[in-house]
Every structure is written in structure tokens, then in C-alpha cells.
Design an enzyme around this catalytic site. Structure first.
Site, PDB file in Angstrom:
ATOM      1  N   SER A 128       0.839  -1.202   0.000  1.00 42.27           N
ATOM      2  CA  SER A 128       0.000   0.000   0.000  1.00 42.27           C
ATOM      3  C   SER A 128       0.868   1.245   0.000  1.00 42.27           C
ATOM      4  CB  SER A 128      -0.865  -0.022   1.270  1.00 42.27           C
ATOM      5  OG  SER A 128      -1.451   1.229   1.489  1.00 42.27           O
ATOM      6  N   TYR A 152      -1.762  -1.067  10.991  1.00 38.72           N
ATOM      7  CA  TYR A 152      -2.031  -1.568   9.636  1.00 38.72           C
ATOM      8  C   TYR A 152      -0.838  -1.276   8.725  1.00 38.72           C
ATOM      9  CZ  TYR A 152      -3.658  -1.601   4.823  1.00 38.72           C
ATOM     10  OH  TYR A 152      -3.749  -1.816   3.465  1.00 38.72           O
ATOM     11  N   LYS A 156       2.097  -3.845   6.810  1.00 36.47           N
ATOM     12  CA  LYS A 156       2.486  -3.889   5.388  1.00 36.47           C
ATOM     13  C   LYS A 156       3.998  -3.714   5.243  1.00 36.47           C
ATOM     14  CE  LYS A 156      -1.515  -4.506   3.497  1.00 36.47           C
ATOM     15  NZ  LYS A 156      -1.830  -5.764   2.838  1.00 36.47           N
TER      16      LYS A 156
HETATM   17  P1  NAD Z   1     -11.058  -6.768   1.396  1.00 33.43           P
HETATM   18  O1  NAD Z   1     -11.247  -6.743   2.876  1.00 33.43           O
HETATM   19  O2  NAD Z   1     -12.239  -6.517   0.543  1.00 33.43           O
HETATM   20  O3  NAD Z   1     -10.390  -8.146   0.939  1.00 33.43           O
HETATM   21  C1  NAD Z   1      -9.549  -8.915   1.770  1.00 33.43           C
HETATM   22  C2  NAD Z   1     -10.114 -10.328   1.799  1.00 33.43           C
HETATM   23  O4  NAD Z   1      -9.271 -11.145   2.607  1.00 33.43           O
HETATM   24  C3  NAD Z   1     -11.525 -10.383   2.400  1.00 33.43           C
HETATM   25  O5  NAD Z   1     -12.384 -11.067   1.515  1.00 33.43           O
HETATM   26  C4  NAD Z   1     -11.341 -11.160   3.706  1.00 33.43           C
HETATM   27  O6  NAD Z   1     -12.470 -11.937   4.012  1.00 33.43           O
HETATM   28  C5  NAD Z   1     -10.112 -11.983   3.411  1.00 33.43           C
HETATM   29  N1  NAD Z   1      -9.314 -12.329   4.596  1.00 33.43           N
HETATM   30  C6  NAD Z   1      -8.948 -11.526   5.624  1.00 33.43           C
HETATM   31  N2  NAD Z   1      -8.195 -12.197   6.492  1.00 33.43           N
HETATM   32  C7  NAD Z   1      -8.082 -13.463   6.009  1.00 33.43           C
HETATM   33  C8  NAD Z   1      -7.439 -14.631   6.474  1.00 33.43           C
HETATM   34  N3  NAD Z   1      -6.756 -14.633   7.618  1.00 33.43           N
HETATM   35  N4  NAD Z   1      -7.524 -15.758   5.725  1.00 33.43           N
HETATM   36  C9  NAD Z   1      -8.228 -15.763   4.550  1.00 33.43           C
HETATM   37  N5  NAD Z   1      -8.870 -14.689   4.080  1.00 33.43           N
HETATM   38  C10 NAD Z   1      -8.791 -13.547   4.794  1.00 33.43           C
HETATM   39  O7  NAD Z   1      -9.897  -5.731   1.058  1.00 33.43           O
HETATM   40  P2  NAD Z   1      -9.388  -5.212  -0.360  1.00 33.43           P
HETATM   41  O8  NAD Z   1      -9.717  -3.776  -0.450  1.00 33.43           O
HETATM   42  O9  NAD Z   1      -9.793  -6.133  -1.429  1.00 33.43           O
HETATM   43  O10 NAD Z   1      -7.825  -5.304  -0.108  1.00 33.43           O
HETATM   44  C11 NAD Z   1      -7.064  -6.429  -0.508  1.00 33.43           C
HETATM   45  C12 NAD Z   1      -5.627  -6.240  -0.033  1.00 33.43           C
HETATM   46  O11 NAD Z   1      -5.133  -5.016  -0.579  1.00 33.43           O
HETATM   47  C13 NAD Z   1      -5.492  -6.136   1.477  1.00 33.43           C
HETATM   48  O12 NAD Z   1      -4.306  -6.821   1.852  1.00 33.43           O
HETATM   49  C14 NAD Z   1      -5.337  -4.651   1.723  1.00 33.43           C
HETATM   50  O13 NAD Z   1      -4.586  -4.367   2.874  1.00 33.43           O
HETATM   51  C15 NAD Z   1      -4.594  -4.210   0.461  1.00 33.43           C
HETATM   52  N6  NAD Z   1      -4.816  -2.804   0.133  1.00 33.43           N
HETATM   53  C16 NAD Z   1      -6.101  -2.340  -0.001  1.00 33.43           C
HETATM   54  C17 NAD Z   1      -6.313  -0.988  -0.287  1.00 33.43           C
HETATM   55  C18 NAD Z   1      -7.707  -0.437  -0.391  1.00 33.43           C
HETATM   56  O14 NAD Z   1      -7.865   0.794  -0.260  1.00 33.43           O
HETATM   57  N7  NAD Z   1      -8.729  -1.231  -0.647  1.00 33.43           N
HETATM   58  C19 NAD Z   1      -5.216  -0.136  -0.452  1.00 33.43           C
HETATM   59  C20 NAD Z   1      -3.934  -0.650  -0.343  1.00 33.43           C
HETATM   60  C21 NAD Z   1      -3.739  -1.996  -0.045  1.00 33.43           C
HETATM   61  C1  UD1 Z   2      -6.785   5.542   3.354  1.00 35.66           C
HETATM   62  C2  UD1 Z   2      -6.128   4.788   4.480  1.00 35.66           C
HETATM   63  C3  UD1 Z   2      -4.673   4.524   4.128  1.00 35.66           C
HETATM   64  C4  UD1 Z   2      -4.561   3.795   2.790  1.00 35.66           C
HETATM   65  C5  UD1 Z   2      -5.268   4.623   1.713  1.00 35.66           C
HETATM   66  C6  UD1 Z   2      -5.268   3.909   0.375  1.00 35.66           C
HETATM   67  C7  UD1 Z   2      -7.414   5.551   6.438  1.00 35.66           C
HETATM   68  C8  UD1 Z   2      -7.408   6.405   7.667  1.00 35.66           C
HETATM   69  N1  UD1 Z   2      -6.271   5.590   5.686  1.00 35.66           N
HETATM   70  O1  UD1 Z   2      -6.251   6.832   3.401  1.00 35.66           O
HETATM   71  O2  UD1 Z   2      -4.050   3.734   5.118  1.00 35.66           O
HETATM   72  O3  UD1 Z   2      -3.199   3.655   2.430  1.00 35.66           O
HETATM   73  O4  UD1 Z   2      -6.629   4.858   2.120  1.00 35.66           O
HETATM   74  O5  UD1 Z   2      -6.098   2.837   0.401  1.00 35.66           O
HETATM   75  O6  UD1 Z   2      -8.334   4.818   6.160  1.00 35.66           O
HETATM   76  N2  UD1 Z   2     -12.121  12.363   3.418  1.00 35.66           N
HETATM   77  C9  UD1 Z   2     -13.104  13.304   3.686  1.00 35.66           C
HETATM   78  N3  UD1 Z   2     -14.283  12.847   4.215  1.00 35.66           N
HETATM   79  C10 UD1 Z   2     -14.530  11.529   4.465  1.00 35.66           C
HETATM   80  C11 UD1 Z   2     -13.515  10.581   4.164  1.00 35.66           C
HETATM   81  C12 UD1 Z   2     -12.323  11.048   3.650  1.00 35.66           C
HETATM   82  O7  UD1 Z   2     -12.926  14.497   3.473  1.00 35.66           O
HETATM   83  O8  UD1 Z   2     -15.608  11.177   4.953  1.00 35.66           O
HETATM   84  C13 UD1 Z   2     -10.854  12.848   2.814  1.00 35.66           C
HETATM   85  C14 UD1 Z   2      -9.596  12.493   3.590  1.00 35.66           C
HETATM   86  O9  UD1 Z   2      -9.314  13.489   4.543  1.00 35.66           O
HETATM   87  C15 UD1 Z   2      -8.566  12.426   2.459  1.00 35.66           C
HETATM   88  C16 UD1 Z   2      -9.370  11.925   1.244  1.00 35.66           C
HETATM   89  O10 UD1 Z   2     -10.744  12.216   1.563  1.00 35.66           O
HETATM   90  O11 UD1 Z   2      -8.072  13.705   2.166  1.00 35.66           O
HETATM   91  C17 UD1 Z   2      -9.219  10.433   1.000  1.00 35.66           C
HETATM   92  O12 UD1 Z   2      -9.511   9.733   2.202  1.00 35.66           O
HETATM   93  P1  UD1 Z   2      -9.522   8.116   2.255  1.00 35.66           P
HETATM   94  O13 UD1 Z   2     -10.424   7.609   1.201  1.00 35.66           O
HETATM   95  O14 UD1 Z   2      -9.783   7.720   3.664  1.00 35.66           O
HETATM   96  O15 UD1 Z   2      -8.039   7.703   1.803  1.00 35.66           O
HETATM   97  P2  UD1 Z   2      -6.624   8.035   2.454  1.00 35.66           P
HETATM   98  O16 UD1 Z   2      -6.681   9.232   3.314  1.00 35.66           O
HETATM   99  O17 UD1 Z   2      -5.639   8.065   1.339  1.00 35.66           O
END
Ligand code: NAD
Ligand code: UD1
Length: 343
Positions: A128, A152, A156
Site C-alpha cells: 500500500s 495496519y 504492510k
Molecule cells: P477486502 O477486505 O475486501 O479483501 C480482503 C479479503 O481477505 C476479504 O475477503 C477477507 O475476508 C479476506 N481475509 C482476511 N483475512 C483473512 C485470512 N486470515 N484468511 C483468509 N482470508 C482472509 O480488502 P481489499 O480492499 O480487497 O484489499 C485487498 C488487499 O489489498 C489487502 O491486503 C489490503 O490491505 C490491500 N490494500 C487495499 C487498499 C484499499 O484501499 N482497498 C489499499 C492498499 C492496499
Molecule cells: C486511506 C487509508 C490509508 C490507505 C489509503 C489507500 C485511512 C485512515 N487511511 O487513506 O491507510 O493507504 O486509504 O487505500 O483509512 N475524506 C473526507 N471525508 C470523508 C472521508 C475522507 O474528506 O468522509 C478525505 C480524507 O481526509 C482524504 C481523502 O478524503 O483527504 C481520501 O480519504 P480516504 O479515502 O480515507 O483515503 P486516504 O486518506 O488516502
């Protein structure tokens, strides 16, 4: 593909995992997906099959369970793992850090042990942009300093370090550490998308719930950041583009040696107010919002330098902000479980 590669997708029922499994199946790969449904619903599995027009192997299980992981490698000819499974809510991670370290770090250690045992050394990992902490400069390059401000993010960073140590200790590991920026949007069919439990923390899911009338207004966190309009700027990326980034990483793995970090973002930052305007344009009417205080821990600017993804993977994000908003809206309007839960 006459003899398709078999890909293990952990967290395959989740937001990014489900979109990636669809693209893998459509590209002809054989998929074994694992999920414990900690943050996903079983109905996703049949939706994936419907969209891909193909079946795949799904195993309900946990990456923390060594027996389950060993059995997966024993029962299937897995060449590569795409590892999404983990917990991802920043606020929750500060309340239950051990749960996060157990799930994310111990889970990944178990997976890596099982891979080693089976002689599988190809991994695509969900890292991330959070590993850059408060970046010294934007756009952010992969060699920027790394830091973490919550459990979190630290999980990572720890996993990245574990992968680097492992790859240094033994030849043959090919690991893409994909650092995602802000994944948003949904599958254009309306069948797959993000279904946050409770009140969404992140901007796009909250904005979608306001746009669809499920919440009265959006609060914009802060108006005095050193950005062009004073609100936070992020690199929003369509989840289908992100899924395709994983296919590009799979194809590039034979050219990767060791553990290499790669940003997946568009390279373009949008402010919170620009996101509201984009959603209003797609909706055709204003969306209620008001300014509130800054959210503790938030940073002003975060967007990628995506050059490495282009040169190493041949990948660029193609879907624009309008597609991110309209596909997100299609999803929230057609997702009856979400609508009934919110009603
Ligand atoms: P998500 O929660 O929708 O998907 C994660 C999946 O993993 C879920 O379906 C959950 O049930 C499963 N899971 C959790 N723990 C588990 C375990 N111990 N064994 C088996 N399955 C398990 O999240 P996502 O948004 O699809 O994210 C996927 C990955 O990408 C995560 O590792 C997250 O940290 C990373 N990531 C997500 C974002 C984002 O904003 N969505 C940003 C950066 C990184
Ligand atoms: C989130 C995660 C971060 C992750 C990133 C990418 C949190 C606290 N941080 O941060 O760990 O790496 O996503 O997946 O969840 N905002 C508003 N109103 C709201 C929600 C958000 O104004 O109700 C603003 C925030 O202040 C920010 C922007 O919208 O400026 C984006 O927010 P968000 O979607 O939470 O993403 P990140 O801040 O990048």
C-alpha cells in the site's frame, strides 16, 4: 492457453481479489481462491463465475492455518500466489493491533512457509502507499523513504521487509510488492464492488452513500491543507485497472529477481472537492457536503510516480474519474444487501 498456469488468490472474495479473479479467469488462468469471509460474502463466488463465464476452485479457509495452506499446495499445481488476504481498516488496527499483526504478518509468514515447502517462489503481494507515511515529495517514487504511523501500515511494511529478507536469503524468489494508491469504483456490471461494514471510513464509499441518498451529507475533513483548494489530494485508481495491474505483474514475474516494489496509481491527484464535483457531474445534481475538522493522521498530498509500473509491467491505468464514479454508483444502486442494510 493450452496448459494454463494455476494461480492461488488469497482473499479472492474481497473487493480487489474478486475483480482480479474475474480478469484471471477471462485471461484463461486456472484459479484456486481462498477466503475466510472475514470481510466478504459467499454470494461473491457465484457472481465471479457469472461474470467470467467459467468456474474456479474456491476454498473457505484461513491463511493463518498452516494445515490449510499446506493442503492447498499439495492438492493443486500452484505456480504463483497473489496474496490479498488481510485486514485493512486503519482505525480498527489501532484498537486491536495484535489481531492485525496475527492476520497480516503471521498469515503471510504461514503462506511463505507453505510456498517454500512446495517450491513455489512466485508472489504478487498487496502492499500500500501507506508505507510512504507522510511523503517528503510528490509524485512518490518507489525509492522514497518508508515509514508507518499505525499498526495496519506497519504490518504492510513488516511484510515487505520479510519478503526482501527472504528473497535475499535464497535465489529464485520473484516477488512483486504492489503498492496500491487509492482503489475505488466497481465492476461496471454492478455485480462486484466494495461493501464496507458500518460507517465507511474512506472517501469514495462515503460519497457513494451520500450520492445514493443513504446518508445526509459528506463531511470534508479539513480545508487548510497546502493543496490547490485546501482539501486532501489522492491518487484514485479504478479497481478494474488495479486488477489488470495484477495480471501485468504475473506476466512480468519471470523478469523480476528478488522483491521489487512497484507503485500502482494513475500519477494524477484529485482533491476531495474535485471528487465531489466529479460525482455531481455523473449524478446531474448537487451533493450535500460541509467542511469539518482535519482527520487526525491525514496527509495533504499523496500520488504516485507510476513510471516503474509502465516500464516493468507495461501497465497504465486507463479508466477515468467519470468511470470510477459511475461504476461505483451502478454498484451501490444494484447492491440490494447494502441497500437493505442501510435502509
Ligand atoms: P477486502 O477486505 O475486501 O479483501 C480482503 C479479503 O481477505 C476479504 O475477503 C477477507 O475476508 C479476506 N481475509 C482476511 N483475512 C483473512 C485470512 N486470515 N484468511 C483468509 N482470508 C482472509 O480488502 P481489499 O480492499 O480487497 O484489499 C485487498 C488487499 O489489498 C489487502 O491486503 C489490503 O490491505 C490491500 N490494500 C487495499 C487498499 C484499499 O484501499 N482497498 C489499499 C492498499 C492496499
Ligand atoms: C486511506 C487509508 C490509508 C490507505 C489509503 C489507500 C485511512 C485512515 N487511511 O487513506 O491507510 O493507504 O486509504 O487505500 O483509512 N475524506 C473526507 N471525508 C470523508 C472521508 C475522507 O474528506 O468522509 C478525505 C480524507 O481526509 C482524504 C481523502 O478524503 O483527504 C481520501 O480519504 P480516504 O479515502 O480515507 O483515503 P486516504 O486518506 O488516502
Amino acid at each position: 492457453m493450452s496448459n494454463p498456469d494455476t494461480i492461488l488468490v488469497t482473499g479472492g472474495a474481497g473487493f480487489i481479489g474478486s475483480h482480479t479473479v474475474v480478469e484471471l479467469l477471462q485471461a484463461g488462468y486456472a484459479v484456486v481462491a481462498l477466503d475466510n469471509f472475514a470481510n466478504a460474502k459467499p454470494s461473491v463466488i457465484s457472481r465471479i463465475c457469472t461474470l467470467a463465464g467459467r468456474d474456479f476452485t474456491f476454498v473457505e479457509g484461513d491463511v493463518r492455518d498452516p494445515g490449510c495452506m499446506a493442503a492447498l499446495f499439495r492438492d493443486h499445481p500452484i505456480q504463483t500466489v497473489i496474496h490479498f488476504a488481510g485486514l485493512k481498516a486503519v482505525g480498527e488496527s489501532t484498537r486491536v493491533p495484535l489481531t492485525y499483526y496475527q492476520n497480516n504478518v503471521t498469515g503471510t509468514l504461514n503462506l511463505l512457509e507453505a510456498m517454500r515447502g512446495a517450491g513455489c517462489r512466485n508472489l504478487v503481494f498487496s502492499s500500500s502507499a501507506t508505507v510512504y507515511g507522510d511523503p517528503a515529495e510528490v509524485p512518490i517514487r518507489e525509492d522514497s523513504p518508508l515509514s508507518a504511523t499505525n499498526p495496519y501500515g506497519r504490518s504492510k511494511l513488516m511484510i515487505e521487509e520479510i519478503c526482501r529478507d527472504l528473497a535475499k536469503s535464497e535465489p529464485g524468489w520473484r516477488i512483486a510488492l504492489l503498492r496500491y494508491f487509492n482503489p475505488v469504483g466497481a465492476h461496471p456490471s454492478g455485480l462486484l464492488g466494495e461493501d464496507p461494514q458500518g460507517v465507511p471510513n474512506n472517501l469514495m464509499p462515503y460519497l457513494l452513500q451520500v450520492a445514493s441518498g443513504h446518508r445526509p451529507h459528506l463531511e470534508v475533513f479539513g480545508q487548510d491543507y497546502p493543496t490547490p483548494d485546501g482539501t486532501g489530494v489522492r491518487d484514485y485508481l479504478h479497481v478494474v485497472d488495479l486488477a489488470l495491474g495484477h495480471l501485468a505483474a504475473l506476466k512480468a514475474l519471470p523478469r523480476i529477481e528478488g522483491a521489487i516494489p512497484i507503485n500502482l496509481g494513475t500519477g494524477r491527484g484529485y482533491s476531495v472537492l474535485e471528487m465531489i464535483q466529479a460525482m455531481e457531474k455523473v449524478m446531474g445534481h448537487p451533493i450535500p457536503w460541509q467542511f469539518g475538522p482535519r482527520r487526525p493522521g491525514d496527509i495533504a498530498l499523496c500520488y504516485a510516480n507510476p513510471d516503474r509500473a509502465h516500464t516493468m509491467l507495461g501497465w497504465r491505468a486507463e479508466r477515468d474519474l467519470m468511470a470510477m464514479c459511475s461504476d461505483g454508483l451502478t454498484w451501490i444502486k444494484s447492491n440490494s444487501s447494502l441497500n437493505s442494510a442501510l435502509a
